[in-house]
Structures are given as structure tokens and as C-alpha cells.
Motif scaffolding. Structure first.
Motif, PDB file in Angstrom:
ATOM      1  N   THR A  32      16.944 -17.341   2.327  1.00  0.00           N
ATOM      2  CA  THR A  32      15.605 -16.849   2.628  1.00  0.00           C
ATOM      3  C   THR A  32      15.634 -15.333   2.660  1.00  0.00           C
ATOM      4  OG1 THR A  32      15.131 -18.802   3.949  1.00  0.00           O
ATOM      5  CG2 THR A  32      13.749 -16.884   4.329  1.00  0.00           C
ATOM      6  N   VAL A  33      14.709 -14.714   1.939  1.00  0.00           N
ATOM      7  CA  VAL A  33      14.603 -13.264   1.916  1.00  0.00           C
ATOM      8  C   VAL A  33      13.134 -12.878   2.079  1.00  0.00           C
ATOM      9  CG1 VAL A  33      16.648 -12.851   0.498  1.00  0.00           C
ATOM     10  CG2 VAL A  33      14.460 -13.207  -0.599  1.00  0.00           C
ATOM     11  N   ALA A  34      12.928 -11.673   2.550  1.00  0.00           N
ATOM     12  CA  ALA A  34      11.583 -11.114   2.656  1.00  0.00           C
ATOM     13  C   ALA A  34      11.351 -10.188   1.477  1.00  0.00           C
ATOM     14  CB  ALA A  34      11.423 -10.359   3.959  1.00  0.00           C
ATOM     15  N   SER A  35      10.326 -10.471   0.715  1.00  0.00           N
ATOM     16  CA  SER A  35       9.934  -9.601  -0.385  1.00  0.00           C
ATOM     17  C   SER A  35       8.820  -8.692   0.131  1.00  0.00           C
ATOM     18  CB  SER A  35       9.439 -10.447  -1.554  1.00  0.00           C
ATOM     19  OG  SER A  35       8.897  -9.639  -2.564  1.00  0.00           O
ATOM     20  N   VAL A  36       9.078  -7.398   0.148  1.00  0.00           N
ATOM     21  CA  VAL A  36       8.151  -6.444   0.755  1.00  0.00           C
ATOM     22  C   VAL A  36       7.345  -5.743  -0.329  1.00  0.00           C
ATOM     23  CG1 VAL A  36       7.936  -4.442   2.254  1.00  0.00           C
ATOM     24  CG2 VAL A  36       9.770  -6.074   2.626  1.00  0.00           C
ATOM     25  N   ASN A  37       6.035  -5.732  -0.139  1.00  0.00           N
ATOM     26  CA  ASN A  37       5.147  -4.978  -1.021  1.00  0.00           C
ATOM     27  C   ASN A  37       4.548  -3.857  -0.194  1.00  0.00           C
ATOM     28  OD1 ASN A  37       3.212  -3.933  -2.664  1.00  0.00           O
ATOM     29  ND2 ASN A  37       2.223  -5.863  -3.128  1.00  0.00           N
ATOM     30  N   SER A  38       5.132  -2.686  -0.292  1.00  0.00           N
ATOM     31  CA  SER A  38       4.637  -1.534   0.461  1.00  0.00           C
ATOM     32  C   SER A  38       4.206  -0.420  -0.483  1.00  0.00           C
ATOM     33  CB  SER A  38       5.706  -1.031   1.430  1.00  0.00           C
ATOM     34  OG  SER A  38       6.846  -0.613   0.720  1.00  0.00           O
ATOM     35  N   ARG A  39       3.803  -0.776  -1.678  1.00  0.00           N
ATOM     36  CA  ARG A  39       3.426   0.231  -2.671  1.00  0.00           C
ATOM     37  C   ARG A  39       2.171   1.000  -2.282  1.00  0.00           C
ATOM     38  NH1 ARG A  39       3.908  -3.586  -7.796  1.00  0.00           N
ATOM     39  NH2 ARG A  39       2.661  -4.779  -6.364  1.00  0.00           N
ATOM     40  N   ASN A  40       1.305   0.378  -1.482  1.00  0.00           N
ATOM     41  CA  ASN A  40       0.069   1.068  -1.129  1.00  0.00           C
ATOM     42  C   ASN A  40       0.134   1.697   0.253  1.00  0.00           C
ATOM     43  OD1 ASN A  40       0.124  -1.379   0.143  1.00  0.00           O
ATOM     44  ND2 ASN A  40      -1.997  -1.882  -0.205  1.00  0.00           N
ATOM     45  N   LYS A  41       1.347   1.993   0.717  1.00  0.00           N
ATOM     46  CA  LYS A  41       1.541   2.633   2.018  1.00  0.00           C
ATOM     47  C   LYS A  41       1.196   4.113   1.905  1.00  0.00           C
ATOM     48  CE  LYS A  41       5.562   3.498   3.007  1.00  0.00           C
ATOM     49  NZ  LYS A  41       6.757   4.105   3.104  1.00  0.00           N
ATOM     50  N   THR A  45      -6.730   2.330   6.886  1.00  0.00           N
ATOM     51  CA  THR A  45      -5.526   1.510   6.987  1.00  0.00           C
ATOM     52  C   THR A  45      -4.832   1.364   5.637  1.00  0.00           C
ATOM     53  OG1 THR A  45      -6.724  -0.556   6.584  1.00  0.00           O
ATOM     54  CG2 THR A  45      -6.501   0.154   8.871  1.00  0.00           C
ATOM     55  N   SER A  46      -3.548   1.065   5.721  1.00  0.00           N
ATOM     56  CA  SER A  46      -2.743   0.657   4.569  1.00  0.00           C
ATOM     57  C   SER A  46      -2.133  -0.699   4.898  1.00  0.00           C
ATOM     58  CB  SER A  46      -1.614   1.652   4.305  1.00  0.00           C
ATOM     59  OG  SER A  46      -2.115   2.906   3.941  1.00  0.00           O
ATOM     60  N   ASN A  47      -2.101  -1.592   3.923  1.00  0.00           N
ATOM     61  CA  ASN A  47      -1.554  -2.928   4.115  1.00  0.00           C
ATOM     62  C   ASN A  47      -0.154  -3.022   3.544  1.00  0.00           C
ATOM     63  OD1 ASN A  47      -3.933  -4.165   5.272  1.00  0.00           O
ATOM     64  ND2 ASN A  47      -4.840  -3.940   3.263  1.00  0.00           N
ATOM     65  N   ILE A  48       0.747  -3.604   4.341  1.00  0.00           N
ATOM     66  CA  ILE A  48       2.116  -3.855   3.898  1.00  0.00           C
ATOM     67  C   ILE A  48       2.352  -5.349   4.026  1.00  0.00           C
ATOM     68  CG2 ILE A  48       4.557  -3.407   4.331  1.00  0.00           C
ATOM     69  CD1 ILE A  48       3.725  -0.652   5.323  1.00  0.00           C
ATOM     70  N   TRP A  49       2.761  -5.955   2.935  1.00  0.00           N
ATOM     71  CA  TRP A  49       2.895  -7.409   2.869  1.00  0.00           C
ATOM     72  C   TRP A  49       4.368  -7.806   2.844  1.00  0.00           C
ATOM     73  CZ3 TRP A  49      -1.608 -10.138   3.051  1.00  0.00           C
ATOM     74  CH2 TRP A  49      -2.762  -9.418   2.821  1.00  0.00           C
ATOM     75  N   PHE A  50       4.752  -8.792   3.669  1.00  0.00           N
ATOM     76  CA  PHE A  50       6.089  -9.377   3.684  1.00  0.00           C
ATOM     77  C   PHE A  50       5.952 -10.812   3.197  1.00  0.00           C
ATOM     78  CE2 PHE A  50       6.633  -5.842   6.458  1.00  0.00           C
ATOM     79  CZ  PHE A  50       7.972  -5.516   6.428  1.00  0.00           C
ATOM     80  N   PHE A  51       6.416 -11.081   1.983  1.00  0.00           N
ATOM     81  CA  PHE A  51       6.307 -12.403   1.387  1.00  0.00           C
ATOM     82  C   PHE A  51       7.577 -13.207   1.639  1.00  0.00           C
ATOM     83  CE2 PHE A  51       3.605  -9.676  -1.247  1.00  0.00           C
ATOM     84  CZ  PHE A  51       2.414 -10.364  -1.146  1.00  0.00           C
ATOM     85  N   PHE A  52       7.431 -14.506   1.816  1.00  0.00           N
ATOM     86  CA  PHE A  52       8.544 -15.434   1.989  1.00  0.00           C
ATOM     87  C   PHE A  52       9.069 -15.817   0.620  1.00  0.00           C
ATOM     88  CE2 PHE A  52      10.079 -19.830   2.193  1.00  0.00           C
ATOM     89  CZ  PHE A  52      11.012 -19.733   3.194  1.00  0.00           C
TER      90      PHE A  52
END
Length: 117
Positions: free
Chosen positions: A50-59, A36-43
């Protein structure tokens, strides 16, 4: 000496702790999901919006994706990034692998962890 001190301070300043508050569901999640790869959507709140900060560097293209989305985010905040990630994965490359699935995680209070579902 000064160079190593400089790099230490840069490393220290670049580390930030971000948290994702997952929705809580008292059901047992899917077990046995590997590769698996984890993709994080931070508040985040940026200039009152309100925005979503996406961390998809490890995709990684040939893995199952687990999306960890903060429960405070609405669908309109995450949908553009989800569509962009999905479109990028649909592009043919030598690294793509058929049969990879997407999972959305939630908090599993019984086991004190997150569970894909």
C-alpha cells in the motif's frame, strides 16, 4: 493532421480517473474558508504494498491547504509526504504569507460534498 491526432491520443491516454474515499462525519464542517489549495492523497497498491500517491501540483504557498486523504491509508503511508510538504512551506520565500492554516477534509453526507475540519 497526423500531429493533431497524435496529440489527441496522448491527451486521451494521459487522463486517468482517481478517487479518494473520505471519512464520513455527520457534523457540519468549517464554512467560509477561501483562498485554498487542494492536496490529494490517493490509495494505491504497488507490487502488493500500500502506498500513498500524492497530487500536490496545485499547491500554492500563500493559501490555506486542504488535505484530502483516502480513509484506507494509514498514518505511516502519509506522514513522510505530509512532513515534506510542511517543511517546504516553512522555507522563506517572497510568496509565503503568514497565518495560512492546514485543514483535513471529510465527507459531509448532509450536503453531499466534502468539508474541511
Amino acid at each position: 493532421m497526423y500531429r493533431s491526432l497524435f496529440f489527441f491520443f496522448v491527451l486521451l491516454l494521459s487522463c486517468t480517473e482517481e478517487k479518494v474515499t473520505l471519512p464520513v462525519i455527520p457534523n457540519k464542517g468549517i464554512t467560509g474558508v477561501y483562498n485554498t489549495s487542494n492536496i490529494w492523497f490517493f490509495f494505491k497498491i504497488n507490487d502488493g504494498d500500500t502506498v500513498a500517491s500524492v497530487n500536490s501540483r496545485n499547491k500554492i504557498a500563500n493559501t490555506h491547504l486542504i488535505f484530502h486523504i483516502d480513509k484506507k491509508l494509514q498514518l505511516k503511508h502519509i506522514l513522510p509526504d505530509l512532513i515534506a510538504i510542511q517543511n517546504k512551506l516553512k522555507e522563506k520565500s517572497i510568496h509565503t504569507k503568514e497565518g495560512m492554516k492546514n485543514y483535513f477534509s471529510y465527507a459531509d453526507p448532509a450536503h453531499k460534498t466534502y468539508a474541511p475540519g
